[in-house]
Design a protein around this motif. Structure first.
Motif, PDB file in Angstrom:
ATOM      1  N   GLN A   1     -18.315   2.974   3.073  1.00  0.00           N
ATOM      2  CA  GLN A   1     -16.969   2.752   3.592  1.00  0.00           C
ATOM      3  C   GLN A   1     -16.487   1.380   3.140  1.00  0.00           C
ATOM      4  OE1 GLN A   1     -16.751   2.701   7.855  1.00  0.00           O
ATOM      5  NE2 GLN A   1     -14.667   1.940   7.906  1.00  0.00           N
ATOM      6  N   LEU A   2     -15.254   1.308   2.651  1.00  0.00           N
ATOM      7  CA  LEU A   2     -14.620   0.028   2.329  1.00  0.00           C
ATOM      8  C   LEU A   2     -13.602  -0.254   3.413  1.00  0.00           C
ATOM      9  CD1 LEU A   2     -14.412  -2.193   0.071  1.00  0.00           C
ATOM     10  CD2 LEU A   2     -12.353  -0.990  -0.673  1.00  0.00           C
ATOM     11  N   HIS A   3     -13.782  -1.380   4.117  1.00  0.00           N
ATOM     12  CA  HIS A   3     -12.858  -1.745   5.192  1.00  0.00           C
ATOM     13  C   HIS A   3     -12.034  -2.947   4.768  1.00  0.00           C
ATOM     14  CE1 HIS A   3     -11.216  -2.060   9.201  1.00  0.00           C
ATOM     15  NE2 HIS A   3     -11.476  -3.356   9.177  1.00  0.00           N
ATOM     16  N   LEU A   4     -10.712  -2.820   4.891  1.00  0.00           N
ATOM     17  CA  LEU A   4      -9.787  -3.896   4.542  1.00  0.00           C
ATOM     18  C   LEU A   4      -9.418  -4.659   5.806  1.00  0.00           C
ATOM     19  CD1 LEU A   4      -7.403  -1.744   2.285  1.00  0.00           C
ATOM     20  CD2 LEU A   4      -9.571  -2.818   1.652  1.00  0.00           C
ATOM     21  N   ASP A   5      -9.874  -5.896   5.897  1.00  0.00           N
ATOM     22  CA  ASP A   5      -9.541  -6.748   7.048  1.00  0.00           C
ATOM     23  C   ASP A   5      -8.227  -7.456   6.740  1.00  0.00           C
ATOM     24  OD1 ASP A   5      -9.343  -8.454   9.149  1.00  0.00           O
ATOM     25  OD2 ASP A   5     -11.165  -9.602   8.704  1.00  0.00           O
ATOM     26  N   THR A   6      -7.135  -6.897   7.245  1.00  0.00           N
ATOM     27  CA  THR A   6      -5.792  -7.386   6.918  1.00  0.00           C
ATOM     28  C   THR A   6      -5.296  -8.446   7.898  1.00  0.00           C
ATOM     29  OG1 THR A   6      -4.691  -5.670   8.217  1.00  0.00           O
ATOM     30  CG2 THR A   6      -5.273  -5.118   5.946  1.00  0.00           C
TER      31      THR A   6
ATOM     32  N   ASP B   1       5.506  -5.070  -1.266  1.00  0.00           N
ATOM     33  CA  ASP B   1       4.586  -4.318  -2.123  1.00  0.00           C
ATOM     34  C   ASP B   1       3.240  -4.119  -1.433  1.00  0.00           C
ATOM     35  OD1 ASP B   1       2.712  -6.691  -3.455  1.00  0.00           O
ATOM     36  OD2 ASP B   1       4.751  -7.331  -3.045  1.00  0.00           O
ATOM     37  N   GLY B   2       2.831  -5.089  -0.593  1.00  0.00           N
ATOM     38  CA  GLY B   2       1.597  -4.920   0.162  1.00  0.00           C
ATOM     39  C   GLY B   2       1.704  -3.810   1.199  1.00  0.00           C
ATOM     40  N   VAL B   3       2.865  -3.729   1.883  1.00  0.00           N
ATOM     41  CA  VAL B   3       3.054  -2.664   2.874  1.00  0.00           C
ATOM     42  C   VAL B   3       3.103  -1.307   2.189  1.00  0.00           C
ATOM     43  CG1 VAL B   3       4.449  -1.857   4.805  1.00  0.00           C
ATOM     44  CG2 VAL B   3       4.316  -4.301   4.311  1.00  0.00           C
ATOM     45  N   ALA B   4       3.725  -1.240   0.998  1.00  0.00           N
ATOM     46  CA  ALA B   4       3.747   0.020   0.254  1.00  0.00           C
ATOM     47  C   ALA B   4       2.331   0.474  -0.078  1.00  0.00           C
ATOM     48  CB  ALA B   4       4.579  -0.143  -1.015  1.00  0.00           C
ATOM     49  N   LEU B   5       1.466  -0.466  -0.468  1.00  0.00           N
ATOM     50  CA  LEU B   5       0.065  -0.117  -0.732  1.00  0.00           C
ATOM     51  C   LEU B   5      -0.655   0.301   0.548  1.00  0.00           C
ATOM     52  CD1 LEU B   5      -0.902  -2.921  -3.259  1.00  0.00           C
ATOM     53  CD2 LEU B   5      -0.812  -0.478  -3.733  1.00  0.00           C
ATOM     54  N   ALA B   6      -0.299  -0.328   1.681  1.00  0.00           N
ATOM     55  CA  ALA B   6      -0.921   0.036   2.951  1.00  0.00           C
ATOM     56  C   ALA B   6      -0.568   1.470   3.359  1.00  0.00           C
ATOM     57  CB  ALA B   6      -0.500  -0.942   4.046  1.00  0.00           C
ATOM     58  N   ARG B   7       0.537   1.977   2.859  1.00  0.00           N
ATOM     59  CA  ARG B   7       0.920   3.362   3.145  1.00  0.00           C
ATOM     60  C   ARG B   7       0.164   4.345   2.258  1.00  0.00           C
ATOM     61  NH1 ARG B   7       5.046   3.546   6.683  1.00  0.00           N
ATOM     62  NH2 ARG B   7       4.686   5.796   6.636  1.00  0.00           N
ATOM     63  N   VAL B   8      -0.456   3.845   1.195  1.00  0.00           N
ATOM     64  CA  VAL B   8      -1.040   4.730   0.187  1.00  0.00           C
ATOM     65  C   VAL B   8      -2.575   4.681   0.163  1.00  0.00           C
ATOM     66  CG1 VAL B   8      -1.196   5.128  -2.307  1.00  0.00           C
ATOM     67  CG2 VAL B   8       1.014   4.629  -1.273  1.00  0.00           C
ATOM     68  N   LEU B   9      -3.166   3.475   0.267  1.00  0.00           N
ATOM     69  CA  LEU B   9      -4.589   3.324  -0.016  1.00  0.00           C
ATOM     70  C   LEU B   9      -5.526   3.673   1.143  1.00  0.00           C
ATOM     71  CD1 LEU B   9      -4.577   0.064  -2.173  1.00  0.00           C
ATOM     72  CD2 LEU B   9      -4.430   2.447  -2.904  1.00  0.00           C
ATOM     73  N   PRO B  10      -5.301   3.202   2.379  1.00  0.00           N
ATOM     74  CA  PRO B  10      -6.274   3.497   3.451  1.00  0.00           C
ATOM     75  C   PRO B  10      -6.270   4.980   3.831  1.00  0.00           C
ATOM     76  CG  PRO B  10      -4.887   1.607   4.027  1.00  0.00           C
ATOM     77  CD  PRO B  10      -4.246   2.275   2.851  1.00  0.00           C
ATOM     78  N   ASP B  11      -7.457   5.505   4.111  1.00  0.00           N
ATOM     79  CA  ASP B  11      -7.563   6.848   4.676  1.00  0.00           C
ATOM     80  C   ASP B  11      -7.250   6.837   6.165  1.00  0.00           C
ATOM     81  OD1 ASP B  11      -8.455   8.113   2.250  1.00  0.00           O
ATOM     82  OD2 ASP B  11     -10.370   7.104   2.546  1.00  0.00           O
ATOM     83  N   ALA B  12      -7.474   5.694   6.835  1.00  0.00           N
ATOM     84  CA  ALA B  12      -7.212   5.593   8.272  1.00  0.00           C
ATOM     85  C   ALA B  12      -7.151   4.122   8.645  1.00  0.00           C
ATOM     86  CB  ALA B  12      -8.301   6.295   9.079  1.00  0.00           C
TER      87      ALA B  12
ATOM     88  N   THR C   1     -10.851   2.275   5.001  1.00  0.00           N
ATOM     89  CA  THR C   1     -10.191   2.054   6.279  1.00  0.00           C
ATOM     90  C   THR C   1      -9.552   0.663   6.274  1.00  0.00           C
ATOM     91  OG1 THR C   1     -12.207   1.166   7.302  1.00  0.00           O
ATOM     92  CG2 THR C   1     -11.806   3.547   7.497  1.00  0.00           C
ATOM     93  N   ALA C   2      -8.676   0.422   7.232  1.00  0.00           N
ATOM     94  CA  ALA C   2      -7.991  -0.868   7.322  1.00  0.00           C
ATOM     95  C   ALA C   2      -7.758  -1.218   8.780  1.00  0.00           C
ATOM     96  CB  ALA C   2      -6.667  -0.843   6.562  1.00  0.00           C
ATOM     97  N   SER C   3      -7.695  -2.505   9.055  1.00  0.00           N
ATOM     98  CA  SER C   3      -7.332  -2.972  10.389  1.00  0.00           C
ATOM     99  C   SER C   3      -5.818  -2.945  10.531  1.00  0.00           C
ATOM    100  CB  SER C   3      -7.852  -4.397  10.603  1.00  0.00           C
ATOM    101  OG  SER C   3      -7.288  -5.280   9.637  1.00  0.00           O
TER     102      SER C   3
END
Length: 416
Positions: free
Chosen positions: A2-7, A199-210, A148-150
């Motif tokens: 699992q790759l977790h993005l700590d935003t 552009d970061g929010v656009a990626l947040a809509r696309v990359l995380p599975d949850a 996943t992302a926070s």
């Protein structure tokens, strides 16, 4: 893995690319392709940043024009020219489309008429392409199967944009944040840069599975910094999800009921929210505008209009839309806004979906010996793989070729 993005301290594509490079992902294919596009970039080591050692992906000075404009068509063409893997290309193109639609709405122009300041356009292209490409490379190098992302950081105040001061989050970012989870930051006034660029929010809509907390054994940590400044960074964690024995049933995402369309990539059962209302008071033009506006929302999965007769034989109908349960309130508010209906009904439904993904497929063989390669939905049914071209891509290709849409579906006859 699992790759977790700590935003917690911000999110954008350049930081993600730097963090994946810090994890050991080989970024040479990305840097080489950008060099050939006359957008040279460097990976710089940050030995003592606020979040610890990390990497920074930054464009070279010659890649940043001082002035000028970069139209949307040019950005699409530049992205198309990069040799991205199929999944990365689909993600980058989707993120760019979401970003352009939000920017156009924020500025009150049509998407095709939008143009970025040349310097801003370079950063947008690098952010989207480098992030999606680096993640595709990371999936292979690190064995990543799930992202996943926070919750994204809430910020207030202003930052300096290309046309003057901008509120945080920026108007385009605010439009893109609909339906995404937020958390308030403790010192949001301390940022010198926007922690959540559009552009970061656009990626947040696309990359995380949850969007959820990480769970598992930590196997790696990468830190990525913005091209300039060290007060906005991204940490990414690699976690090995624990295996459990049959005697101790796991409490894991795969064994819980899915409540979002994230289950679609694996197939199986999930919940979906269905909203509907009866309409008998709109003109044809108003109804058409409502259907178009609702279908364009990223939170809405599908829209259906069922015409019929209401009380006293008045022309009436049912407007029905589908969305993930977590987007129900956003979808209901949009339905009321665009129809002025006096109420909305909703229910939760169970549905079974096929495993699906994004890719490309060949179509329109009748138009030439090589056909046309288009973005497509990939799905699996009864042990066979199928591809279905995306409708928007088919329309755009037909317009560019000067043919009707059906021409891209027709086969070439045998020689005779």
């Amino acid at each position: 893995m699992q790759l977790h993005l700590d935003t917690t301290f911000g999110f954008d594509g350049m930081s993600l690319a730097g963090a994946l490079a810090h994890l050991g992902v080989d970024m040479r294919p990305v840097l080489s392709a950008l060099q050939q596009l006359d957008l040279p970039c460097r990976l710089l080591n940050v030995p003592q940043g606020p979040a610890g050692p990390g990497f920074r992906l930054t464009p070279a000075d010659e890649a940043l024009p001082a002035d000028g404009l970069w139209p949307v068509s040019g950005l699409h063409a530049a992205l198309e020219s990069l040799p991205l893997p199929d999944e990365a290309r689909e993600q980058a193109e989707k993120a760019l489309r979401l970003l352009v639609e939000a920017q156009a709405q924020a500025h009150g122009v049509r998407p095709e008429g939008l143009a970025f300041a040349a310097r801003e356009g370079v950063f947008v292209l690098l952010s989207l392409a480098a992030a999606c490409w680096a993640l595709a490379l990371g999936r292979k190098a690190l064995g990543i199967t799930r992202v996943t992302a926070s919750p994204l950081p809430w910020s207030s105040g202003t930052t300096q944009g290309p046309r003057g001061p901008l509120p945080l989050p920026s108007p385009a970012a605010a439009l893109l944040l609909r339906g995404l989870p937020l958390r308030r930051t403790e010192n949001d006034s301390d940022y010198s840069a926007d922690p959540l660029p559009a552009d970061g929010v656009a990626l947040a809509r696309v990359l995380p599975d949850a969007f959820e907390l990480p769970e598992g054994i930590v196997r790696g940590l990468g830190v990525g910094y913005r091209p300039s400044g060290d007060d906005v960074w991204l940490r990414v964690w690699v976690l090995e999800e624990e295996e459990t024995t049959p005697e101790t049933p796991p409490v894991r995402r795969e064994n819980r009921r899915e409540e979002t369309p994230d289950a679609q990539r694996r197939g199986g059962n999930e919940q979906i929210a269905q909203l509907e209302t009866h309409l008998d008071h709109l003109t044809g033009e108003e109804l058409g505008a409502a259907l178009e506006a609702l279908a364009a929302l990223p939170e809405v999965l599908d829209v259906l209009w069922l015409p019929g007769l209401g009380k006293k034989s008045r022309p009436s109908g049912v407007l029905r839309l589908l969305c993930a349960p977590r987007h129900r309130e956003v979808a209901a508010a949009a339905l009321l806004r665009h129809t002025h209906s006096l109420g909305v009904r909703y229910c939760l439904l169970e549905r079974t979906v096929l495993p699906r993904g994004a890719g490309r497929c060949l179509t329109g063989q009748a138009l030439g010996p090589e056909g046309v390669m288009l973005p497509a939905k990939l799905y699996r049914l009864e042990g066979r793989d199928y591809a279905r071209p995306e409708a928007d891509a088919v329309r755009e290709a037909a317009a560019a070729l000067g043919v009707g849409v059906p021409a891209l579906r027709m086969s070439r006859p045998d020689e005779y």
